[in-house]
Design a protein around this motif. Sequence first.
Motif, PDB file in Angstrom:
ATOM      1  N   GLN A   1       0.919  -1.320   0.404  1.00 39.42           N
ATOM      2  CA  GLN A   1       0.094   0.160   0.112  1.00 39.42           C
ATOM      3  C   GLN A   1       1.014   1.317   0.051  1.00 39.42           C
ATOM      4  N   PHE A   2       0.720   2.013  -1.159  1.00 40.24           N
ATOM      5  CA  PHE A   2       1.406   3.343  -1.102  1.00 40.24           C
ATOM      6  C   PHE A   2       1.221   4.616  -0.771  1.00 40.24           C
ATOM      7  N   PRO A   3       1.818   4.916   0.049  1.00 44.92           N
ATOM      8  CA  PRO A   3       0.589   5.903   0.719  1.00 44.92           C
ATOM      9  C   PRO A   3       0.599   7.555   0.292  1.00 44.92           C
ATOM     10  N   TYR A   4      -0.409   8.283  -0.592  1.00 43.88           N
ATOM     11  CA  TYR A   4       0.365  10.187  -0.799  1.00 43.88           C
ATOM     12  C   TYR A   4      -1.197  10.571  -0.712  1.00 43.88           C
ATOM     13  N   ALA A   5      -0.305  11.614  -0.350  1.00 48.03           N
ATOM     14  CA  ALA A   5      -1.662  12.729  -0.144  1.00 48.03           C
ATOM     15  C   ALA A   5      -2.917  13.116  -0.843  1.00 48.03           C
TER      16      ALA A   5
ATOM     17  N   ILE B   1      -4.909  11.880   3.831  1.00 48.45           N
ATOM     18  CA  ILE B   1      -3.804  10.503   3.619  1.00 48.45           C
ATOM     19  C   ILE B   1      -4.799   9.284   2.701  1.00 48.45           C
ATOM     20  N   LYS B   2      -4.699   8.519   1.256  1.00 51.88           N
ATOM     21  CA  LYS B   2      -5.070   7.676   0.531  1.00 51.88           C
ATOM     22  C   LYS B   2      -4.034   6.875   0.127  1.00 51.88           C
ATOM     23  N   ARG B   3      -4.597   5.087   0.320  1.00 47.01           N
ATOM     24  CA  ARG B   3      -3.209   4.358  -0.192  1.00 47.01           C
ATOM     25  C   ARG B   3      -3.849   3.783  -1.366  1.00 47.01           C
ATOM     26  N   ALA B   4      -2.879   3.613  -2.377  1.00 46.96           N
ATOM     27  CA  ALA B   4      -3.095   3.036  -3.153  1.00 46.96           C
ATOM     28  C   ALA B   4      -2.333   1.646  -3.156  1.00 46.96           C
ATOM     29  N   VAL B   5      -3.053   0.676  -3.735  1.00 48.10           N
ATOM     30  CA  VAL B   5      -1.992  -0.610  -4.160  1.00 48.10           C
ATOM     31  C   VAL B   5      -1.646  -1.514  -4.617  1.00 48.10           C
ATOM     32  N   LEU B   6      -0.226  -1.380  -4.732  1.00 41.61           N
ATOM     33  CA  LEU B   6       0.916  -1.723  -5.900  1.00 41.61           C
ATOM     34  C   LEU B   6       0.322  -3.314  -5.769  1.00 41.61           C
ATOM     35  N   GLY B   7       0.833  -3.661  -7.051  1.00 45.79           N
ATOM     36  CA  GLY B   7       0.856  -5.572  -7.099  1.00 45.79           C
ATOM     37  C   GLY B   7      -0.339  -5.946  -8.004  1.00 45.79           C
ATOM     38  N   LEU B   8      -0.676  -6.802  -7.396  1.00 48.68           N
ATOM     39  CA  LEU B   8      -1.432  -7.953  -8.463  1.00 48.68           C
ATOM     40  C   LEU B   8      -1.767  -7.699  -6.459  1.00 48.68           C
ATOM     41  N   GLN B   9      -3.912  -7.621  -7.684  1.00 48.12           N
ATOM     42  CA  GLN B   9      -4.737  -7.828  -7.167  1.00 48.12           C
ATOM     43  C   GLN B   9      -5.530  -8.712  -8.199  1.00 48.12           C
ATOM     44  N   LEU B  10      -6.755 -10.469  -7.229  1.00 45.24           N
ATOM     45  CA  LEU B  10      -6.701 -10.745  -7.898  1.00 45.24           C
ATOM     46  C   LEU B  10      -8.476 -11.856  -7.474  1.00 45.24           C
TER      47      LEU B  10
ATOM     48  N   ILE C   1      -3.280  -5.851 -11.803  1.00 47.26           N
ATOM     49  CA  ILE C   1      -1.842  -5.343 -11.920  1.00 47.26           C
ATOM     50  C   ILE C   1      -1.181  -3.708 -12.017  1.00 47.26           C
ATOM     51  N   THR C   2      -0.616  -2.902 -10.750  1.00 47.39           N
ATOM     52  CA  THR C   2      -0.607  -1.859 -10.484  1.00 47.39           C
ATOM     53  C   THR C   2       1.301  -1.549 -10.551  1.00 47.39           C
ATOM     54  N   ARG C   3       1.004  -0.641 -10.877  1.00 49.31           N
ATOM     55  CA  ARG C   3       2.776  -0.269 -10.422  1.00 49.31           C
ATOM     56  C   ARG C   3       2.888   1.408 -10.628  1.00 49.31           C
ATOM     57  N   ILE C   4       3.940   1.800 -10.069  1.00 48.53           N
ATOM     58  CA  ILE C   4       3.794   3.923 -10.204  1.00 48.53           C
ATOM     59  C   ILE C   4       5.086   3.907 -11.431  1.00 48.53           C
TER      60      ILE C   4
END
Length: 156
Positions: free
Chosen positions: A6-10, A30-39, A59-62
């Motif tokens: 979980q990647f935090p960002y403002a 502060i929100k969180r984006a999930v980076l990686g694989l979700q199934l 699949i998510t990545r920065i």
Amino acid sequence: MTVGIQFPYADIDGVDRDNYTNTTTYGVNIKRAVLGLQLGITPQISPNGIVTLNIVPTITRIMGEEKIELPASGTSAQTISNPIIALEEIATMVRVRTGNSVVLAGLISQVRELNHEGLPWFSKIPFIGPLFKNIEQSLENKELVIFITPYIKNVI
């Protein structure tokens, strides 16, 4: 199922402007984006034993960051950075008998990275700077392949 971080960002959720002091106040969340694989898998079982699966792999990545300037007062501005998030997703629905497998493929990604290394100051000198630095480029190809085998357990 989620594998990643979980990647935090403002995130700005409100703006308040005080005309008396000529200042602007931003409400930040502060929100969180999930980076990686979700199934995500949603099964349905028919009376004749056929399993219907609604499958959504993501699949998510920065990819980088975007700088945004926000006015703070009359002539000044404040700069914040927000992530640019790459999203790859497919959605499909399949029907399969218990014990049989489903294979999903096609989430293909290519990641290119540039790594700059060099001696401080010398690598920035015009004309001779390239003699004091090294640029390494890497290219990585990935393909996600998912195997799913549903089983129906008899409950008495």
